[in-house]
Design a protein around this motif. Structure first.
Motif, mmCIF file in Angstrom:
data_model
loop_
_atom_site.group_PDB
_atom_site.id
_atom_site.type_symbol
_atom_site.label_atom_id
_atom_site.label_comp_id
_atom_site.label_asym_id
_atom_site.label_seq_id
_atom_site.Cartn_x
_atom_site.Cartn_y
_atom_site.Cartn_z
ATOM 1 N N LEU A 85 0.828 -1.209 0.000
ATOM 2 C CA LEU A 85 0.000 0.000 0.000
ATOM 3 C C LEU A 85 0.864 1.262 0.000
ATOM 4 O O LEU A 85 0.554 2.225 -0.699
ATOM 5 C CB LEU A 85 -0.951 0.005 1.200
ATOM 6 N N TYR A 86 1.948 1.258 0.791
ATOM 7 C CA TYR A 86 2.849 2.409 0.792
ATOM 8 C C TYR A 86 3.475 2.603 -0.590
ATOM 9 O O TYR A 86 3.583 3.733 -1.077
ATOM 10 C CB TYR A 86 3.942 2.254 1.859
ATOM 11 N N HIS A 89 2.893 5.821 -3.090
ATOM 12 C CA HIS A 89 4.030 6.577 -3.618
ATOM 13 C C HIS A 89 3.957 6.686 -5.145
ATOM 14 O O HIS A 89 4.099 7.783 -5.701
ATOM 15 C CB HIS A 89 5.341 5.918 -3.184
ATOM 16 N N ARG A 90 3.710 5.561 -5.822
ATOM 17 C CA ARG A 90 3.621 5.573 -7.297
ATOM 18 C C ARG A 90 2.470 6.448 -7.781
ATOM 19 O O ARG A 90 2.626 7.247 -8.703
ATOM 20 C CB ARG A 90 3.415 4.147 -7.841
ATOM 21 N N GLU A 91 1.309 6.301 -7.171
ATOM 22 C CA GLU A 91 0.129 7.047 -7.606
ATOM 23 C C GLU A 91 0.280 8.544 -7.345
ATOM 24 O O GLU A 91 -0.104 9.363 -8.176
ATOM 25 C CB GLU A 91 -1.132 6.512 -6.927
ATOM 26 N N VAL A 92 0.826 8.900 -6.197
ATOM 27 C CA VAL A 92 1.012 10.316 -5.880
ATOM 28 C C VAL A 92 1.995 10.945 -6.861
ATOM 29 O O VAL A 92 1.761 12.057 -7.352
ATOM 30 C CB VAL A 92 1.466 10.507 -4.415
ATOM 31 N N GLU A 93 3.070 10.253 -7.173
ATOM 32 C CA GLU A 93 4.019 10.780 -8.168
ATOM 33 C C GLU A 93 3.341 10.971 -9.525
ATOM 34 O O GLU A 93 3.490 12.006 -10.171
ATOM 35 C CB GLU A 93 5.217 9.842 -8.313
ATOM 36 N N GLN A 122 -5.443 13.267 -3.014
ATOM 37 C CA GLN A 122 -6.070 13.140 -1.701
ATOM 38 C C GLN A 122 -6.926 11.883 -1.625
ATOM 39 O O GLN A 122 -6.957 11.204 -0.608
ATOM 40 C CB GLN A 122 -6.916 14.373 -1.369
ATOM 41 N N SER A 123 -7.604 11.544 -2.703
ATOM 42 C CA SER A 123 -8.429 10.340 -2.725
ATOM 43 C C SER A 123 -7.574 9.093 -2.532
ATOM 44 O O SER A 123 -7.931 8.197 -1.757
ATOM 45 C CB SER A 123 -9.199 10.271 -4.046
ATOM 46 N N VAL A 124 -6.445 9.023 -3.230
ATOM 47 C CA VAL A 124 -5.532 7.880 -3.078
ATOM 48 C C VAL A 124 -5.034 7.811 -1.640
ATOM 49 O O VAL A 124 -5.050 6.740 -1.009
ATOM 50 C CB VAL A 124 -4.343 7.984 -4.065
ATOM 51 N N GLU A 125 -4.592 8.953 -1.104
ATOM 52 C CA GLU A 125 -4.077 8.971 0.264
ATOM 53 C C GLU A 125 -5.150 8.569 1.270
ATOM 54 O O GLU A 125 -4.887 7.819 2.216
ATOM 55 C CB GLU A 125 -3.509 10.347 0.592
#
Length: 193
Positions: free
Chosen positions: A105-106, A110-114, A126-129
Motif C-alpha cells: 500500500l505504501y 508513492h507511485r500514484e502520488v508521483e 487526496q483520494s488515493v491517500e
C-alpha cells in the motif's frame, strides 16, 4: 432563485456557515441550536443512536468507529461502495499478510502520488491517500488480510444503524438532530481549488 434560506439548520449553525456562504439565512423561528467544541476522546460517552459524525475525509472516521465499537457503541460508516472499492484495492495488492499489505500500500501510494502530481491532480492525490490511510487504519486493528476485509465490509454500510459516521460528501441531503464535525480544520479542504 438564490435558495438562501435553510429550513434544516438552527440559527447558531447558520451564523457560523455565513463565514463561507454569506447569503445563507436561517428560517423564521429557527431553533437557536447549540455548538459545542470538544475532544474526540469524549465522543463515546455522549453519542447515541441516530447521531451523525462527519469528516471531510474517511480515514479519521475509521479510528473513531473502532473506538466507539470498543466502547460498546454500535457504529457504521456510510458508503457500501467505498468499502467495496477498498476491498478491491486490497485484492489488487495480492498480499499474503498484513505486513506485506502495508508495504504494498505504501508503494502503491508513492507511485500514484508521483503520477498524479505530474498531472496536477491534487484532489485525486487526496483520494488515493485517503483510501490507503483508511485501509491502514483498519489494518492496525487486525491480524490478517481476511480480517481487514471483514471489518471493511461490516463498517461501510448504507443502512442507518447506531451512530452513523460519514464523509461530508456522502452525507449530502441527510439530516440528524445531532451532528458532530470531526477535523473541522479540513473544511473547506485545504487542497480544494
Amino acid at each position: 432563485l438564490p435558495l438562501s434560506i435553510t429550513y434544516r439548520c438552527p440559527a447558531l449553525h447558520v451564523e457560523r456557515a455565513k463565514k463561507f456562504v454569506p447569503h445563507l439565512e436561517a428560517r423564521e423561528n429557527a431553533p437557536q441550536g447549540e455548538i459545542i467544541e470538544m475532544r474526540e476522546d469524549g465522543l463515546a460517552k455522549i453519542v447515541a443512536d441516530g447521531d451523525m459524525l462527519l469528516c471531510r475525509i474517511n480515514a479519521p472516521l475509521i479510528s473513531i468507529a473502532f473506538g466507539l465499537i470498543r466502547s460498546g457503541v454500535k457504529a457504521t460508516v456510510r458508503g457500501r461502495d467505498i468499502g467495496k472499492g477498498l476491498v478491491d484495492l486490497i485484492h489488487k495488492m495480492q498480499a499474503d499478510g498484513v505486513p506485506q499489505l502495508e508495504i504494498r500500500l505504501y508503494d502503491y501510494r508513492h507511485r500514484e502520488v508521483e503520477r498524479l502530481s505530474r498531472q496536477n491532480k491534487e484532489m485525486q492525490i487526496q483520494s488515493v491517500e485517503d483510501r490507503v490511510d483508511t485501509i491502514l487504519a483498519v489494518a492496525a486493528e487486525c491480524s490478517s488480510v481476511e480480517e481487514i476485509i471483514g471489518w471493511l465490509e461490516r463498517l461501510f454500510s448504507d443502512t442507518v444503524a447506531g451512530v452513523v459516521l460519514s464523509s461530508v460528501h456522502r452525507a449530502k441531503g441527510l439530516e440528524s438532530n445531532r451532528v458532530f464535525i470531526l477535523k473541522p480544520e479540513l473544511m473547506p479542504f485545504p487542497k480544494a481549488k
